[in-house]
Design an enzyme around this catalytic site. Structure first.
Site, PDB file in Angstrom:
ATOM      1  N   ASP A  86      40.270  46.213  46.424  1.00 20.62           N
ATOM      2  CA  ASP A  86      40.494  46.833  47.938  1.00 20.62           C
ATOM      3  C   ASP A  86      39.090  46.494  48.091  1.00 20.62           C
ATOM      4  OD1 ASP A  86      42.571  47.996  47.248  1.00 20.62           O
ATOM      5  OD2 ASP A  86      42.253  50.102  47.352  1.00 20.62           O
ATOM      6  N   HIS A 142      40.238  44.519  39.540  1.00 22.36           N
ATOM      7  CA  HIS A 142      42.092  44.351  38.671  1.00 22.36           C
ATOM      8  C   HIS A 142      41.568  42.855  38.293  1.00 22.36           C
ATOM      9  CE1 HIS A 142      43.901  48.299  39.078  1.00 22.36           C
ATOM     10  NE2 HIS A 142      42.380  48.539  39.454  1.00 22.36           N
ATOM     11  N   SER A 226      30.344  46.563  46.517  1.00 20.48           N
ATOM     12  CA  SER A 226      29.813  46.038  45.774  1.00 20.48           C
ATOM     13  C   SER A 226      30.278  44.791  45.973  1.00 20.48           C
ATOM     14  CB  SER A 226      29.108  45.451  44.295  1.00 20.48           C
ATOM     15  OG  SER A 226      28.569  44.630  44.249  1.00 20.48           O
TER      16      SER A 226
END
EC number: 4.1.1.65
Length: 260
Positions: A86, A142, A226
């Site tokens: 995200d 992911h 990050s």
């Protein structure tokens, strides 16, 4: 007032001692008292969390929260590349023959980022994509593709902010910060997944086991906001026509396709 405080602590702090203090605070039980206000300030979507706010014993646990299994839909097309996080897609562009990329009017060296000249040549004239995670984002990473991990390595020691201001005014943050690189062999070619720390040494934790990656499966997490940099080998990646920068994106959403 609280928003300014959190921004200073989470997004801008990079000194060794101040980072150490914040790291200890975020993992201490007393930090649970700021969990509700942090969730409110950053507008966290509580409905998609696997746990309620009262179940997070520390602020750190909130940062690395997991989501309900049905919270993200993974694009299942065989050739698709999906967002690993995200985030906001901040920049996309070509990797020059000189190994340089231009981000926020600054020049970065892919050779310096990877720290491996032998691997560099396959990415020259390829494509890069930069995805920035703010403190409000879900911090699990992911896999964007199906493939086999051929190499994973770590570089860098200190981490500076990698938000848009850090990218514009920092000193080679993408290629100097603490970072964990994972190179993946797909049936179309190589993809490098570069996980760049924003603050705190060793704030990136790898969770996948073995060498096989499945698209959409968790592979790591950030302790704090990050950046992920994706590097695609020359001529294997085609950007989805709907994507313009900056663009908010979620895990599993299609960002392009791989091609032979």
């Amino acid at each position: 007032m609280l928003q300014t405080f959190y921004r200073l602590l989470i997004e801008l702090t990079n000194g060794r001692w101040t980072s150490s203090i914040l790291k200890r605070f975020a993992r201490a039980r007393v930090s649970r008292f700021v969990v509700p206000s942090f969730a409110k300030i950053y507008h966290l979507n509580q409905e998609e969390m696997e746990k309620s706010l009262t179940e997070f014993p520390t602020l750190h646990d909130l940062f690395i929260r997991t989501l309900r299994k049905d919270a993200r839909e993974i694009d299942k097309n065989h050739d698709s590349v999906v967002s690993p996080v995200d985030a906001v897609i901040e920049d996309i562009g070509p990797i020059r023959e000189t190994s340089e990329i231009i981000v926020k009017e600054k020049t970065y060296s892919i050779e310096e980022m990877l720290g491996n000249r032998e691997l560099l040549t396959k990415y020259l004239n390829g494509t890069y994509m930069i995805l920035y995670l703010s403190p409000s984002h879900y911090h699990r990473i992911h896999s964007p593709v199906d493939g086999i991990v051929t190499k994973q390595w770590t570089l860098g020691k200190k981490s500076y902010p990698v938000n848009k201001w850090g990218l514009k005014y920092g000193v080679r943050t993408l290629s100097k910060n603490y970072r964990v690189m994972t190179e993946v062999q797909t049936e179309y070619g190589h993809v490098a997944i570069v996980k760049v720390g924003a603050m705190f040494v060793n704030s990136i934790e790898t969770t996948h086991k073995g060498t096989e990656l499945e698209k959409g499966r968790e592979m790591a997490y950030f302790s704090f906001g990050s950046t992920v940099v994706l590097l695609f080998e020359k001529d294997i990646f085609q950007l989805d026509a709907t994507i313009n920068t900056p663009k908010e994106i979620k895990v599993g959403e299609k960002i392009g396709i791989l091609k032979k």
